[in-house]
Design a protein around this motif. Structure first.
Motif: not given
Length: 160
Positions: A103-105, A107-122
């Motif tokens: 989530p600290y990447d 690249h805007q695409d990497h950051e977005t996907v990472a943060k949504e993964c955390i929201r969904s799977f945490k």
């Protein structure tokens, strides 16, 4: 065990977690892969090469693929759509472990996907982020996965 690998682009998983992907396939884990964007012909010298390489590596494997055609570099604009798709995948695939970008990447695409993964799977899965040193201002790895020589060789085949 169900392991879900998630990338913004067609080469992210191989570069960031190819060794662990090899290990999971050798151990016969149930593996899923999610890719959210299509290569942008305007940004690449060799359009669709990443996509072709991806299918060359994984098309004949026992992997559940979830592929989406969002525009590369525009994933932040599709944050809610990405979350919705991850929620659907979560219900269908039921991952024990999710491997996704950091989530600290930068690249805007990497950051977005990472943060949504955390929201969904945490609350339902273990989440492990892979790091791209070239996109990170500061790197503080805190989890390491032991790989065999075979897994390292397999990763090198994936990215060459």
């Amino acid at each position: 065990m169900n392991i879900l690998f998630i990338g913004s682009h067609f080469d992210d998983i191989e570069l960031g977690a190819g060794g662990y992907l090899s290990k999971c396939l050798r151990r016969k884990y149930k593996v899923g892969m999610v890719i959210f964007s299509e290569p942008n012909d305007k940004l690449l010298e060799m359009p669709n090469k990443r996509k072709e390489e991806f299918f060359h590596c994984f098309n004949d494997r026992d992997i559940k693929l979830y592929l989406y055609d969002l525009e590369e570099t525009k994933l932040p604009e599709k944050r809610q759509y990405i979350l919705q798709k991850l929620e659907e995948i979560k219900e269908e695939f039921k991952p024990d472990v999710v491997i996704c970008p950091n989530p600290y990447d930068s690249h805007q695409d990497h950051e977005t996907v990472a943060k949504e993964c955390i929201r969904s799977f945490k609350y339902v899965s273990t989440i492990i982020s892979y790091i791209f040193p070239w996109n990170s201002l500061e790197i503080k790895p805190n989890y390491f996965i032991k790989l065999s020589k075979e897994d390292v060789k397999n990763k090198l085949k994936m990215i060459s």
